[in-house]
Design an enzyme around this catalytic site. Structure first.
Site, PDB file in Angstrom:
ATOM      1  N   ASP A 253      -7.773   5.838  -2.478  1.00 51.30           N
ATOM      2  CA  ASP A 253      -7.025   4.653  -2.066  1.00 51.30           C
ATOM      3  C   ASP A 253      -6.735   3.818  -3.303  1.00 51.30           C
ATOM      4  O   ASP A 253      -7.633   3.210  -3.879  1.00 51.30           O
ATOM      5  CB  ASP A 253      -7.842   3.853  -1.044  1.00 51.30           C
ATOM      6  CG  ASP A 253      -7.025   2.752  -0.399  1.00 51.30           C
ATOM      7  OD1 ASP A 253      -5.904   2.492  -0.868  1.00 51.30           O
ATOM      8  OD2 ASP A 253      -7.506   2.146   0.573  1.00 51.30           O
TER       9      ASP A 253
ATOM     10  N   CYS B 208       0.812  -1.219   0.000  1.00 55.87           N
ATOM     11  CA  CYS B 208       0.000   0.000   0.000  1.00 55.87           C
ATOM     12  C   CYS B 208       0.843   1.266   0.000  1.00 55.87           C
ATOM     13  O   CYS B 208       0.498   2.249  -0.675  1.00 55.87           O
ATOM     14  CB  CYS B 208      -0.953  -0.007   1.194  1.00 55.87           C
ATOM     15  SG  CYS B 208      -0.145   0.064   2.817  1.00 55.87           S
TER      16      CYS B 208
ATOM     17  N   HIS C 142      -2.241   1.160   7.130  1.00 49.40           N
ATOM     18  CA  HIS C 142      -2.616   1.201   5.716  1.00 49.40           C
ATOM     19  C   HIS C 142      -2.408   2.630   5.229  1.00 49.40           C
ATOM     20  O   HIS C 142      -2.820   3.589   5.885  1.00 49.40           O
ATOM     21  CB  HIS C 142      -4.065   0.772   5.517  1.00 49.40           C
ATOM     22  CG  HIS C 142      -4.497   0.808   4.088  1.00 49.40           C
ATOM     23  ND1 HIS C 142      -3.716   0.341   3.062  1.00 49.40           N
ATOM     24  CD2 HIS C 142      -5.631   1.288   3.501  1.00 49.40           C
ATOM     25  CE1 HIS C 142      -4.350   0.518   1.910  1.00 49.40           C
ATOM     26  NE2 HIS C 142      -5.507   1.086   2.148  1.00 49.40           N
TER      27      HIS C 142
END
Length: 806
Positions: free
Chosen positions: A427, A339, A402
């Site tokens: 995201d 991520c 994250h």
């Protein structure tokens, strides 16, 4: 007008404006295509000859100064890089004076493969009027009284609208001479593209950010920090965004076009549409994107471990290599990413094209909920009376951290109050929905996320769940029958962090201390959620519908069960997992207890159980019993996953009352830090030695050792050097010779890799002086697998083969 025209003689003639020359893009030299002019119509002699361009001066560097684009290398080469909603200047030198009675000049700006005025991809401006099409304007000002009687200059001011398509544009000029006899035209095509970007300095641009000092960080800062680790021991990873490196702007515009399937339209002027495409194209799960993700594995034989990346430039370079190698077919993605790598890439692309962007880390992040507000864990009672967690195929996990992005803009596609300028969450890390289709999230206004307004697009419910879900522990009590025996309403979405917007590179000591962390970290939790326990927090969390769930019933909850919390341990040390049980009841209690320690991926999925022990304890009333599980270096070395995250887990079940408790606690094994230093003055095009140092804390040697170096302004953007094994418990020193190819500040990120404890990171910023007088310059290779030259060659090859527009 006498013999101005000869009707019987029609011609079409091409004039080469300038011979082929060389120009530089940063430190890289490219062949320059000559400009061409084509004459058509009747032949006109002397002072009545058609008006054609002898020279065009773009004022590229001066325009870049006003448009905040001078850090790109293109303006140094005379290529225009400007921002929309703000005028730029061009000076034209003609073969003769301009006559407004007989001469008309038309200026064409085009982008895309099939430019048309209806979709704003073709714009026409005229010397006769200041108003053009699609909101463009111009001001044509001939210069009177030049010394050269054979030519005359004119200044062309071009005013682009604040919603202009962001792309590379082609510029052409058509000169039309109209007389009583006939008409003649000259067509001029400028050899270089004109790059038009978003403009966060322009009040009428949707990405306008009024706090100009923040733009030093969110647009102009080429390096930064990505926060990793775990909530109780937050760590940081330096990242080189490199948006101003040679070829990166062209590469970013190319991947955006690819995200739009090479169909240029007005949507490429809408920042909300652009950032959604950016988030999509970064992931290889969409549109043959850049980066392939992998989770829950330590095997990267066909690619690089995600933790070894420390910048975006090398990734974009490798992707362009793959595009060219594919020869028109779908390119292979770069392998592999996590991520934080996705977020680093998104930041590079957004900042390059002018969208303010920051990286955001959410600790204890609820992933894979598909908008539901619950993360579920499942347990069962075994035949011996013990309790154990069940492995499931569900994607729902609590990630230690994250990383995603926030982009700043005004949304015109949503209603009040979310249409005001605000941070929008995007995201790029793909999540799997119920339809098993990986998808990205956002852009979602943070006001909508904070106040749970799921009707506002895009994906507000998913982002709200990621910071507000509750964790439920389910117990299987019978075939097909489950109950919830424990709920954690506040575990998800903590310490949401971003780099402090000071506009400076991350000058760090890497020796963990709260003072340094508070200096470099900005807590943005309040942007995403209301403070726990406040009235607003209570009202917002009640807005989503919560399903009624069966609650586990037990006869009594008179046994207190606690596990000692742990923030971190130093890698190489031995430590204890500790718990304590106390019987507060009036009767004796038989307790079955399990303590275990496991290594985990940062996604929350178990990597390997390190050690486990079980007890059956009978406690008399008011009796307390401490429990310990010893973990030694030999237990966990060789069993660690990325980021060296561990989890201690404790389960307890009381036989007499069926009371059940589960305690879960993540913590970090802190690794040594790579100390970096330079003992000499650094000069451009002269090698220098970068000294690396750290202490091996393990009682065993480090094997399969290598160092990867990434930096902007180096001969090679990224390269790897192998080293011999590092003996146990020793101070290690390594030297890496580097060659800077430009003067100014140089950001360097270094990662030491070994089999025993993965990456050890370091970052340094050094000043590079201009060349020594009389010094013999080091030879810079013309090409190289990891060099800036190679990246620019790829960009040029893409342009020349028209891949950029097809």
């Amino acid at each position: 007008m006498g013999s101005a025209f000869r009707k019987d003689k029609k011609i079409e003639q091409t004039i080469v404006l300038t011979p082929p020359t060389l120009y530089t893009s940063g430190e890289v030299v490219f062949p320059r295509k000559p400009a061409k002019q084509t004459l058509s119509g009747a032949y006109i002699q002397d002072k009545n000859a058609p008006l054609y361009v002898r020279k065009m001066y773009t004022w590229a560097w001066e325009n870049a100064e006003h448009h905040h684009t001078k850090r790109f290398p293109l303006p140094k080469a005379g290529t225009l890089v400007v921002r929309r909603g703000q005028p730029f200047k061009i000076t034209l030198t003609f073969n003769r004076p301009y006559n407004s009675l007989t001469d008309e000049l038309k200026f064409y700006f085009e982008t895309g493969e099939n430019p048309l005025p209806g979709n704003d991809t073709m714009v026409c401006l005229s010397s006769y009027t200041s108003q053009g099409s699609s909101g463009w304007k111009s001001d044509f000002l001939p210069v009177i009284g030049t010394k050269d009687k054979d030519c005359i200059q004119a200044h062309l001011w071009v005013f682009t609208p604040p919603d202009c398509i962001v792309s590379d544009w082609r510029f052409a000029l058509q000169s039309i001479l109209r007389t009583e006899v006939e008409t003649a035209t000259v067509s001029y095509e400028h050899p270089d593209r004109i790059y038009i970007l978003f403009n966060p300095w322009c009040k009428n641009d949707a990405v306008y950010l009024p706090a100009e000092p923040l733009l030093d960080e969110y647009i102009l800062n080429a390096s930064g920090l990505l926060f990793t680790g775990c909530r109780k021991r937050m760590m940081y990873k330096p990242w080189i965004f490199g948006q101003f490196e040679s070829g990166i702007l062209e590469a970013c515009l190319y991947v955006i076009k690819r995200g739009f399937n090479f169909r240029t339209s007005q949507r490429m002027g809408d920042p909300a549409a652009v950032v959604r495409v950016i988030a999509s194209i970064v992931s290889a799960d969409n549109n043959n994107g850049i980066l392939k993700g992998t989770w829950s594995t330590n095997e990267f034989t066909d690619g690089r471990s995600p933790t070894t990346w420390s910048g975006s430039v090398a990734i974009l370079k490798q992707y362009l290599d793959n595009v060219i190698s594919a020869n028109g077919d779908d390119p292979e993605p770069v392998r592999y990413g996590h991520c934080f790598v996705y977020a680093g890439l998104v930041t590079t692309i957004c900042r390059a094209v002018g969208i303010p962007c920051r990286c955001v880390t959410n600790y204890n992040s609820g992933r894979g909920t598909d908008g539901r507000l619950a993360i579920d864990f499942y347990y069962e009672v075994k035949a011996d009376g013990s309790i154990g967690e069940l492995e499931t195929d569900e994607q729902e996990l609590v990630w230690s951290f994250h990383v995603w992005n926030d982009v700043w803009m005004k949304r015109i596609d949503v209603a009040k109050p979310c249409n005001e300028p605000d941070w929008q969450a995007i995201d790029a890390t793909p999540s799997v929905t119920n339809g098993n289709v990986p998808q990205v999230s956002g852009p979602a206004p943070l006001h909508a996320v904070k106040n749970y307004l799921p009707e506002v697009k895009h994906d507000v419910d998913q982002l709200f769940a990621e910071v507000n879900s509750e964790v439920l522990h389910w117990l299987k009590v019978d075939v097909g029958e489950w109950t919830v025996f424990q709920c954690e309403p506040s575990r998800i979405g903590q310490s949401i962090s971003s780099k402090t917007p000071d506009g400076r590179p991350p000058a760090l000591t890497y020796k963990y201390n709260l003072a340094e962390m508070s200096r470099v970290r900005q807590d943005v939790t309040a942007d995403y959620k209301y403070k726990k326990g406040t009235k607003m927090e209570s009202e917002i969390t009640k807005k989503p519908e919560h399903k009624q769930r069966p609650t586990h019933r037990c006869k009594a909850k008179d046994v207190e069960f606690k596990m000692a919390s742990k923030e971190f341990e130093y890698i190489g040390d031995d430590f204890m997992v500790k718990a304590n049980i106390t019987n507060h009841g009036r009767d004796a209690r038989t307790c079955h207890v399990i303590l275990l320690c496991e290594s985990m991926h940062y996604t929350g999925r178990r990597h390997e159980i390190i050690k486990k022990v079980e007890w059956n304890k009978t406690l008399e009333p008011e009796q307390s019993e401490p429990l310990q599980l010893g973990i030694y270096e030999s237990d966990y070395i060789g069993k660690l996953a990325e980021h060296a995250c561990l989890r201690q887990v404790a389960y307890m079940r009381v036989t007499e009352t069926d009371q059940i408790n589960a305690c879960v606690d993540d913590f970090l094994l802190e690794k040594p830090h790579l100390e970096m230093s330079v003992d000499e003055t650094i000069y451009k095009n002269s090698n220098f030695a970068l000294k690396l140092q750290f202490k091996n804390p393990l009682h065993r040697p480090l094997t399969n050792c290598s160092v990867s170096v990434e930096g902007v302004g180096l001969e090679s953007m990224m390269f790897v050097r192998k080293f011999q094994n590092v003996p146990a418990e020793c101070e290690w020193t390594g030297i890496v010779n580097l060659l800077p190819v430009r003067s100014n500040l140089l950001d360097i990120s270094v990662t030491f890799h070994c089999q025993e404890m993965l990456d050890i990171i370091g970052f340094i910023t050094v000043r590079v002086e201009k060349e020594k007088e009389g010094a013999i310059q080091a030879e810079v290779p013309a090409t190289g697998k990891n060099g800036e030259q190679d990246l620019n060659d790829n960009v040029k090859e893409l342009q020349d083969s028209m891949i950029l527009a097809s």
